[in-house]
Write a protein that holds these residues in place. Sequence first.
Motif, mmCIF file in Angstrom:
data_model
loop_
_atom_site.group_PDB
_atom_site.id
_atom_site.type_symbol
_atom_site.label_atom_id
_atom_site.label_comp_id
_atom_site.label_asym_id
_atom_site.label_seq_id
_atom_site.Cartn_x
_atom_site.Cartn_y
_atom_site.Cartn_z
ATOM 1 N N MET A 123 56.959 -5.542 4.088
ATOM 2 C CA MET A 123 57.055 -4.797 3.102
ATOM 3 C C MET A 123 55.786 -3.953 3.026
ATOM 4 N N ASN A 124 55.740 -2.595 2.852
ATOM 5 C CA ASN A 124 54.677 -1.750 2.788
ATOM 6 C C ASN A 124 54.982 -0.692 1.797
ATOM 7 N N PHE A 125 53.997 0.275 2.002
ATOM 8 C CA PHE A 125 53.867 1.509 0.933
ATOM 9 C C PHE A 125 55.277 2.473 1.204
ATOM 10 N N ALA A 126 55.373 2.704 2.404
ATOM 11 C CA ALA A 126 56.615 3.636 2.962
ATOM 12 C C ALA A 126 58.032 2.850 2.377
ATOM 13 N N THR A 127 58.230 1.695 2.579
ATOM 14 C CA THR A 127 59.390 0.924 2.214
ATOM 15 C C THR A 127 59.656 0.743 0.658
ATOM 16 N N ILE A 128 58.534 0.678 0.099
ATOM 17 C CA ILE A 128 58.599 0.499 -1.559
ATOM 18 C C ILE A 128 58.986 1.822 -1.934
ATOM 19 N N LYS A 129 58.137 3.034 -1.364
ATOM 20 C CA LYS A 129 58.540 4.496 -1.884
ATOM 21 C C LYS A 129 59.914 4.862 -1.683
ATOM 22 N N ARG A 130 60.358 4.419 -0.661
ATOM 23 C CA ARG A 130 61.765 4.838 -0.069
ATOM 24 C C ARG A 130 62.783 4.207 -1.079
ATOM 25 N N ASN A 131 62.696 2.935 -1.223
ATOM 26 C CA ASN A 131 63.562 2.144 -2.291
ATOM 27 C C ASN A 131 63.357 2.571 -3.597
ATOM 28 N N TYR A 132 62.317 3.024 -4.230
ATOM 29 C CA TYR A 132 62.308 3.196 -5.362
ATOM 30 C C TYR A 132 62.986 4.698 -5.574
ATOM 31 N N THR A 133 62.686 5.615 -4.606
ATOM 32 C CA THR A 133 63.313 6.757 -4.535
ATOM 33 C C THR A 133 64.878 6.848 -4.588
ATOM 34 N N VAL A 157 57.987 -2.202 -8.663
ATOM 35 C CA VAL A 157 56.897 -1.638 -7.935
ATOM 36 C C VAL A 157 55.615 -2.092 -8.737
ATOM 37 N N LYS A 158 55.552 -2.418 -10.053
ATOM 38 C CA LYS A 158 54.481 -2.945 -10.535
ATOM 39 C C LYS A 158 53.946 -4.216 -9.921
#
Length: 44
Positions: free
Chosen positions: A1-11, A20-21
């Motif tokens: 899990m990293n920033f890019a994965t989290i951003k993509r999943n949130y989007t 995310v929090k």
Amino acid sequence: MNFATIKRNYTRGLWSLLMVKMAVKKGIITAEEYKEITEQEYQA
């Protein structure tokens, strides 16, 4: 899990704000990255 994965999943709508929090609380992303992903200030 990293920033890019989290951003993509949130989007894509796969992650909620709360998820995310939790990533910030667990130290996976920073508060600044939280703001970049959600466009909201992180509040602990």
